[in-house]
Design a protein around this motif. Structure first.
Motif, short mmCIF file in Angstrom:
data_model
loop_
_atom_site.label_atom_id
_atom_site.label_comp_id
_atom_site.label_asym_id
_atom_site.label_seq_id
_atom_site.Cartn_x
_atom_site.Cartn_y
_atom_site.Cartn_z
N GLU A 74 0.83 -1.20 0.00
CA GLU A 74 0.00 0.00 0.00
C GLU A 74 0.86 1.25 0.00
OE1 GLU A 74 -2.37 3.31 1.09
OE2 GLU A 74 -0.84 2.47 2.42
N ALA A 75 1.91 1.27 0.83
CA ALA A 75 2.80 2.43 0.89
C ALA A 75 3.55 2.62 -0.43
CB ALA A 75 3.79 2.28 2.05
N SER A 103 2.51 1.74 -3.36
CA SER A 103 1.56 2.19 -4.39
C SER A 103 1.38 3.70 -4.34
CB SER A 103 0.21 1.49 -4.20
OG SER A 103 -0.48 1.99 -3.06
N ARG A 104 1.62 4.30 -3.16
CA ARG A 104 1.52 5.76 -3.00
C ARG A 104 2.88 6.43 -3.14
NH1 ARG A 104 0.84 6.91 1.80
NH2 ARG A 104 0.67 4.91 2.89
N ASP A 105 3.92 5.60 -3.37
CA ASP A 105 5.29 6.10 -3.44
C ASP A 105 5.65 6.86 -2.16
OD1 ASP A 105 7.81 6.41 -4.52
OD2 ASP A 105 7.31 8.21 -5.65
N ASP A 106 5.17 6.34 -1.02
CA ASP A 106 5.42 6.95 0.29
C ASP A 106 6.65 6.29 0.89
OD1 ASP A 106 5.42 7.88 2.88
OD2 ASP A 106 3.27 7.61 3.19
#
Length: 249
Positions: free
Chosen positions: A131-132, A134-137
């Protein structure tokens, strides 16, 4: 009237810290800024400006810098002031070798017990990584990455082993953040999944091989980055391809 931003406006504002723990809070704040590269390797540390931004006297800042110097994160030169220390490739090599040995043996202790809580925690962690990514976080991903490895030690209550790894983590985290890219995030997810697959299969050799391959892959990228950006490393100018003697495999 809008005031001009100071050099440390990314740090907490004055009035943030409680009286009973000012020195500890300042130390933790500066450590976090250094490890996350908000204060990059080689940055000058202006003690007066830090005091003004944090709203504290010189003593807690001086004490914090002294503590961080002991951790290898700050260089203090008499009459010249303080700077954020450069990352040492030689230190990173040793710390990663320590991790390679200890985390492999930790897996050997864990595998076969098939602890339901550990499996659930790792499933959740893998989902959070994806998930992280996918947000490039990158910052959130890094914390989840750290927790992936910590789950193994918490499960086995290997507190002394974890303490050894934690002691090395601050400088390692700086080095690892230097190479965080979307590509590295995706590679890390695949490498973690391979480790997890070995755990799920109760196959110690498979999991240990995957863990060693994960650490090797990070070292390959760190060595390449150091060659391309020697100024960020204390020993970067002296580092050559021949120095890439990490025991891969």
């Amino acid at each position: 009237m809008k005031t001009e931003a100071g050099p440390y406006d990314f740090l907490p504002a004055a009035g943030t810290f409680s009286r009973g723990s000012v020195t500890l809070d300042v130390t933790n704040t500066l450590r976090h800024a250094i490890v996350t590269l908000a204060l990059p390797p080689g940055a000058t540390l202006d003690k007066s400006a830090l005091c003004q931004q944090l709203g504290v006297s010189r003593f807690p800042v001086s004490e914090a810098l002294a503590r961080l110097a002991e951790e290898g994160l700050v260089d203090i030169a008499p009459q010249r002031g303080s700077t954020v220390s450069l990352v040492k490739i030689a230190d990173v090599r040793e710390y990663m070798l320590i991790r390679k040995g200890l985390e492999g043996e930790a897996l050997r202790v864990l595998i076969g017990k098939h602890d339901a809580e550990v499996i659930a925690a790792l499933h959740a962690n893998m989902a959070a990584q994806r998930e992280a990514a996918s947000r490039d976080d990158a910052e959130t991903f890094h914390q989840i990455d750290v927790d992936f490895h910590d789950v193994l030690f918490r499960a086995m209550r290997l507190t002394k082993v974890k303490a050894i790894i934690d002691k090395a983590r601050a400088n390692l985290d700086r080095a690892r953040r230097l190479i965080i890219t979307p590509r590295r995030l995706n590679h890390t997810i695949a490498e973690h999944q391979a480790i997890f697959d070995g755990i799920l299969a109760a196959d110690a050799p498979q999991a240990i091989t995957a863990m060693r391959a994960h650490i090797d892959a990070v070292m390959v990228e760190l060595f390449a980055f150091a060659q391309d950006h020697p100024s960020l490393f204390a020993d970067g100018d002296a580092f050559t391809a021949e120095d890439n003697d990490f025991p891969f495999g």
